[in-house]
Design a protein around this motif. Structure first.
Motif, PDB file in Angstrom:
ATOM      1  N   SER A 187      11.525   5.838  -3.379  1.00  0.00           N
ATOM      2  CA  SER A 187      12.137   4.736  -4.102  1.00  0.00           C
ATOM      3  C   SER A 187      11.107   4.073  -5.004  1.00  0.00           C
ATOM      4  N   SER A 188      11.584   3.530  -6.130  1.00  0.00           N
ATOM      5  CA  SER A 188      10.671   2.965  -7.122  1.00  0.00           C
ATOM      6  C   SER A 188      10.069   1.640  -6.671  1.00  0.00           C
ATOM      7  N   ASP A 189      10.837   0.842  -5.900  1.00  0.00           N
ATOM      8  CA  ASP A 189      10.319  -0.440  -5.409  1.00  0.00           C
ATOM      9  C   ASP A 189      11.074  -0.807  -4.142  1.00  0.00           C
ATOM     10  N   ASP A 190      10.791  -2.000  -3.590  1.00  0.00           N
ATOM     11  CA  ASP A 190      11.397  -2.370  -2.313  1.00  0.00           C
ATOM     12  C   ASP A 190      12.767  -3.015  -2.462  1.00  0.00           C
ATOM     13  N   THR A 191      13.320  -3.039  -3.676  1.00  0.00           N
ATOM     14  CA  THR A 191      14.662  -3.598  -3.868  1.00  0.00           C
ATOM     15  C   THR A 191      15.750  -2.544  -3.700  1.00  0.00           C
ATOM     16  N   GLU A 192      15.367  -1.275  -3.658  1.00  0.00           N
ATOM     17  CA  GLU A 192      16.337  -0.188  -3.591  1.00  0.00           C
ATOM     18  C   GLU A 192      15.808   0.933  -2.712  1.00  0.00           C
ATOM     19  N   LEU A 193      16.705   1.540  -1.938  1.00  0.00           N
ATOM     20  CA  LEU A 193      16.378   2.694  -1.118  1.00  0.00           C
ATOM     21  C   LEU A 193      17.336   3.831  -1.458  1.00  0.00           C
ATOM     22  N   HIS A 206      29.145  20.660   5.831  1.00  0.00           N
ATOM     23  CA  HIS A 206      30.440  20.053   5.532  1.00  0.00           C
ATOM     24  C   HIS A 206      30.396  19.100   4.333  1.00  0.00           C
ATOM     25  N   TYR A 207      29.489  18.126   4.367  1.00  0.00           N
ATOM     26  CA  TYR A 207      29.395  17.136   3.298  1.00  0.00           C
ATOM     27  C   TYR A 207      27.922  16.825   3.027  1.00  0.00           C
ATOM     28  N   SER A 208      27.601  16.532   1.781  1.00  0.00           N
ATOM     29  CA  SER A 208      26.234  16.138   1.444  1.00  0.00           C
ATOM     30  C   SER A 208      26.263  15.159   0.276  1.00  0.00           C
ATOM     31  N   THR A 209      25.269  14.271   0.238  1.00  0.00           N
ATOM     32  CA  THR A 209      25.206  13.267  -0.819  1.00  0.00           C
ATOM     33  C   THR A 209      23.851  12.582  -0.803  1.00  0.00           C
ATOM     34  N   THR A 210      23.609  11.765  -1.817  1.00  0.00           N
ATOM     35  CA  THR A 210      22.491  10.825  -1.826  1.00  0.00           C
ATOM     36  C   THR A 210      23.073   9.420  -1.841  1.00  0.00           C
ATOM     37  N   VAL A 211      22.669   8.605  -0.875  1.00  0.00           N
ATOM     38  CA  VAL A 211      23.165   7.234  -0.743  1.00  0.00           C
ATOM     39  C   VAL A 211      22.100   6.276  -1.261  1.00  0.00           C
ATOM     40  N   VAL A 212      22.515   5.354  -2.120  1.00  0.00           N
ATOM     41  CA  VAL A 212      21.602   4.353  -2.670  1.00  0.00           C
ATOM     42  C   VAL A 212      21.970   2.988  -2.095  1.00  0.00           C
ATOM     43  N   LEU A 213      20.992   2.333  -1.487  1.00  0.00           N
ATOM     44  CA  LEU A 213      21.168   0.994  -0.923  1.00  0.00           C
ATOM     45  C   LEU A 213      20.354   0.002  -1.738  1.00  0.00           C
ATOM     46  N   ARG A 214      20.841  -1.218  -1.802  1.00  0.00           N
ATOM     47  CA  ARG A 214      20.104  -2.266  -2.515  1.00  0.00           C
ATOM     48  C   ARG A 214      20.080  -3.551  -1.700  1.00  0.00           C
ATOM     49  N   LYS A 215      19.035  -4.345  -1.943  1.00  0.00           N
ATOM     50  CA  LYS A 215      18.973  -5.659  -1.315  1.00  0.00           C
ATOM     51  C   LYS A 215      19.954  -6.623  -1.969  1.00  0.00           C
ATOM     52  N   ILE A 216      20.124  -6.503  -3.285  1.00  0.00           N
ATOM     53  CA  ILE A 216      21.043  -7.361  -4.033  1.00  0.00           C
ATOM     54  C   ILE A 216      21.976  -6.468  -4.845  1.00  0.00           C
ATOM     55  N   ILE A 217      23.276  -6.647  -4.657  1.00  0.00           N
ATOM     56  CA  ILE A 217      24.267  -5.845  -5.381  1.00  0.00           C
ATOM     57  C   ILE A 217      24.508  -6.486  -6.748  1.00  0.00           C
TER      58      ILE A 217
END
Length: 280
Positions: free
Chosen positions: A83-89, A107-118
């Motif tokens: 991740s580029s910084d600690d605001t996003e995973l 069966h299923y695959s993806t990349t999940v992006v999480l954020r501290k602030i939406i």
């Protein structure tokens, strides 16, 4: 070193009553959106302080059918990506199982992006809530267009439909916690997401007289959640279509055009062989 997780889960219809409302050809089938929420929820659980925002390159390799092919258990592998910084995973996630010979089935695959602030909800400019009276009597749950039972019957009216666009008025499904079983509504609501994807099934049946099933989603973003029982609108913009495939972008928005969630590059396979399987 990247952090990795592996979760084991046993699935059954008995523990997931909503599956009785998602039956194709006589067998319950796990909705693609439930698999997506499954992975999104687990990524949140292993990442305190972050919330689901985005899913990229979601692919259905082999759906989960509740028949004699149901595996004894399913494995979910999650791994942190740079991740580029600690605001996003960003986390890679996949669901797989083993066959009787011990070989993996993915069966299923993806990349999940999480954020501290939406981010704030974007505005979808080209929505159109004009009602086409010729579609007023169209009943997709009754005429075999949609196979979905009560838990998933969120489409209330088809407002307008052209070869390039479809708009439907929906009500966010309101399932009890018991009905949700092992797939509870958290940040991502898989039952509303399924209603969103039903737009593609409606369009494919209307213009190609054929059923359809989801294969892929290039990107999906969620900005806010619709409350159960709330009226929302789904607009679908066709990007490409043929007798065997539909690719579209979809937006769940309010009456003023502000977005709850949006999907880009959603793809379904179209086949007339599905028509008889969709009968309830």
């Amino acid at each position: 070193m990247n952090i990795k997780y592996r979760i084991h889960r046993v699935l059954s219809v008995e523990h997931n009553p909503f599956l009785l409302d998602h039956v194709i050809g006589g067998n319950s089938v796990l909705p693609m959106t439930c698999a997506a929420a499954w992975l999104a929820n687990l990524c949140e659980q292993v990442s305190p302080g972050y919330a689901f925002f985005c899913m990229k390159d979601f692919r259905v390799t082999k759906g989960i059918i509740f028949d004699n092919t149901l595996a004894d258990e399913y494995l979910l592998d999650i791994e942190h990506v740079e991740s580029s910084d600690d605001t996003e995973l960003a986390l890679s996630a996949k669901v797989w199982s083993k066959n009787e010979r011990g070989k993996p089935h993915y069966h299923y695959s993806t990349t999940v992006v999480l954020r501290k602030i939406i981010p704030a909800s974007p505005y979808y400019k080209t929505f159109n809530l004009t009602e086409d009276q010729a579609l007023a009597q169209y009943k997709p749950y009754q005429d075999g267009t949609l196979f979905h039972g009560t838990s998933f019957q969120g489409v209330k009216q088809i407002l307008n439909m052209t070869p390039d666009k479809l708009t439907i008025r929906c009500v966010t499904p309101n399932l009890t916690r018991k009905q949700q079983g092992q797939f509870p509504v958290q940040t991502l609501n898989p039952y509303m997401s399924d209603v969103q994807f039903q737009a593609m099934v409606i369009w494919a049946r209307y213009f190609h007289q054929a059923g359809s099933l989801p294969l892929f989603m290039a990107k999906g973003e969620q900005y806010r959640k619709a409350i159960p029982g709330q009226v929302v609108y789904v607009t679908m913009d066709v990007q490409a279509s043929s007798d065997s495939k539909l690719v579209a972008d979809m937006y769940v928005h309010d009456k003023d055009g502000f977005v709850y969630s949006q999907v880009f590059g959603a793809e379904v396979a179209i086949s007339k062989r599905l028509n008889s399987l969709f009968q309830r």
